[in-house]
Motif scaffolding. Structure first.
Motif, PDB file in Angstrom:
ATOM      1  N   GLY A  59       0.809  -1.205   0.000  1.00  0.00           N
ATOM      2  CA  GLY A  59       0.000   0.000   0.000  1.00  0.00           C
ATOM      3  C   GLY A  59       0.847   1.261   0.000  1.00  0.00           C
ATOM      4  O   GLY A  59       0.523   2.238  -0.685  1.00  0.00           O
ATOM      5  N   VAL A  60       1.936   1.249   0.760  1.00  0.00           N
ATOM      6  CA  VAL A  60       2.853   2.388   0.803  1.00  0.00           C
ATOM      7  C   VAL A  60       3.508   2.599  -0.563  1.00  0.00           C
ATOM      8  O   VAL A  60       3.628   3.732  -1.043  1.00  0.00           O
ATOM      9  CB  VAL A  60       3.931   2.177   1.890  1.00  0.00           C
ATOM     10  N   GLY A  93       1.123   4.105  -2.881  1.00  0.00           N
ATOM     11  CA  GLY A  93       0.733   5.449  -2.481  1.00  0.00           C
ATOM     12  C   GLY A  93       1.670   6.543  -2.951  1.00  0.00           C
ATOM     13  O   GLY A  93       1.358   7.729  -2.811  1.00  0.00           O
ATOM     14  N   ALA A 103      -0.318   9.303  -6.869  1.00  0.00           N
ATOM     15  CA  ALA A 103      -1.725   9.544  -6.553  1.00  0.00           C
ATOM     16  C   ALA A 103      -2.658   8.865  -7.541  1.00  0.00           C
ATOM     17  O   ALA A 103      -3.700   8.319  -7.162  1.00  0.00           O
ATOM     18  CB  ALA A 103      -2.004  11.046  -6.510  1.00  0.00           C
ATOM     19  N   GLN A 153      -2.639   5.140  -6.954  1.00  0.00           N
ATOM     20  CA  GLN A 153      -3.363   4.863  -5.720  1.00  0.00           C
ATOM     21  C   GLN A 153      -4.873   4.940  -5.941  1.00  0.00           C
ATOM     22  O   GLN A 153      -5.630   4.093  -5.454  1.00  0.00           O
ATOM     23  CB  GLN A 153      -2.956   5.840  -4.628  1.00  0.00           C
ATOM     24  N   SER A 154      -5.323   5.954  -6.690  1.00  0.00           N
ATOM     25  CA  SER A 154      -6.755   6.098  -6.971  1.00  0.00           C
ATOM     26  C   SER A 154      -7.265   4.920  -7.793  1.00  0.00           C
ATOM     27  O   SER A 154      -8.363   4.403  -7.538  1.00  0.00           O
ATOM     28  CB  SER A 154      -7.014   7.415  -7.716  1.00  0.00           C
ATOM     29  N   THR A 186      -5.960   1.971  -7.791  1.00  0.00           N
ATOM     30  CA  THR A 186      -5.951   0.833  -6.862  1.00  0.00           C
ATOM     31  C   THR A 186      -7.217   0.820  -6.017  1.00  0.00           C
ATOM     32  O   THR A 186      -7.836  -0.234  -5.822  1.00  0.00           O
ATOM     33  CB  THR A 186      -4.715   0.894  -5.957  1.00  0.00           C
ATOM     34  N   SER A 208      -5.457  -0.963   0.727  1.00  0.00           N
ATOM     35  CA  SER A 208      -5.872   0.386   0.326  1.00  0.00           C
ATOM     36  C   SER A 208      -5.268   1.462   1.225  1.00  0.00           C
ATOM     37  O   SER A 208      -5.382   2.652   0.924  1.00  0.00           O
ATOM     38  CB  SER A 208      -7.403   0.493   0.355  1.00  0.00           C
ATOM     39  N   GLN A 209      -4.624   1.071   2.315  1.00  0.00           N
ATOM     40  CA  GLN A 209      -3.997   2.037   3.216  1.00  0.00           C
ATOM     41  C   GLN A 209      -2.599   2.401   2.705  1.00  0.00           C
ATOM     42  O   GLN A 209      -1.930   1.614   2.059  1.00  0.00           O
ATOM     43  CB  GLN A 209      -3.876   1.457   4.626  1.00  0.00           C
ATOM     44  N   SER A 210      -2.177   3.595   2.999  1.00  0.00           N
ATOM     45  CA  SER A 210      -0.816   4.019   2.651  1.00  0.00           C
ATOM     46  C   SER A 210       0.041   4.081   3.912  1.00  0.00           C
ATOM     47  O   SER A 210       0.957   4.893   4.020  1.00  0.00           O
ATOM     48  CB  SER A 210      -0.858   5.396   1.968  1.00  0.00           C
ATOM     49  N   ASN A 211      -0.295   3.232   4.837  1.00  0.00           N
ATOM     50  CA  ASN A 211       0.376   3.230   6.131  1.00  0.00           C
ATOM     51  C   ASN A 211       0.433   1.799   6.653  1.00  0.00           C
ATOM     52  O   ASN A 211      -0.602   1.143   6.788  1.00  0.00           O
ATOM     53  CB  ASN A 211      -0.407   4.139   7.103  1.00  0.00           C
TER      54      ASN A 211
END
Length: 218
Positions: free
Chosen positions: A66-67, A70, A73, A76-77, A79, A154-157
């Protein structure tokens, strides 16, 4: 906060329906193995804590991906959009079941490694058996687990991703820890309702994530 509430609701409600179908056999087998132990409840708890630990490790792995996603942008969108559709499909598959769910719950990694390890661990007793069998249970191919892994992805963390899987695991703990009591009580009462409601929540969450991804991509 609303996301955490949705995660807890889906996991808790599904644990009384789909989790019973997927993990019930493992649960019963382990309960039988540990029934003659001096502390069967402790071993059962350790079994499920090991299962939750496996979920957290998978969450960390998804968080790493996810990171990486990320950093861009647009990627990520996209994804988010794809994962949202995947979540919606999982929700529909769990709602209607059938061939789609059977296909999604086939797992090569499980067949090649964890199924063999599980069969060997069935001969272990005590703490060793609880830890290994519980850990293997965390890798059972399951549409519900895939849903939460998609959420973690889906998290960037990494911390958030691991936390999602931890919350998922803890939310399934009450029903599976007291499996023998709840399964008998709910089988004829709330099982069907819980399954439908949790599936609808999954579909709704998938639509929301897809919309957020689409909005960020355009």
């Amino acid at each position: 906060m609303s996301e955490i509430f949705a995660i807890i609701s889906i996991a808790f409600l599904s644990s009384f329906s789909h989790c019973y179908a997927m993990c019930g056999g493992f649960n019963l087998a382990f309960l039988k193995l540990s029934s003659k132990a001096k502390n069967p409840f402790f071993l059962n708890l350790l079994y499920h804590l090991s299962r939750i630990f496996a979920y957290v490790l998978l969450g960390i792995l998804c968080g790493v991906f996810g990171v990486l996603l990320g950093f861009n942008a647009k990627i990520q969108s996209l994804t988010f959009f794809i994962l949202g559709i995947f979540m919606g499909i999982l929700g529909l598959a769990l709602l209607f079941r059938g061939q789609i769910l059977n296909f999604l719950e086939k797992n090569i990694l499980w067949e090649l490694f964890f199924s063999k390890l599980t069969r060997k661990a069935m001969h272990f007793k005590g703490v060793k058996g609880a830890v290994i069998l519980g850990f293997c249970n965390g890798f059972v191919p399951c549409g519900l687990v895939y849903f939460f892994l998609a959420n973690a992805l889906s998290q960037s963390n990494i911390t958030k991703a691991a936390f999602i899987m931890l919350i998922f695991g803890i939310s399934t703990l009450p029903s599976l820890l007291f499996f023998t009591y709840f399964s008998t009580f709910l089988k004829e009462r709330l099982n069907y309702f819980f399954s439908i409601f949790a599936s609808l929540l999954m579909i709704g969450y998938g639509i929301y994530l897809s919309f957020m991804g689409f909005k960020g991509f355009i």
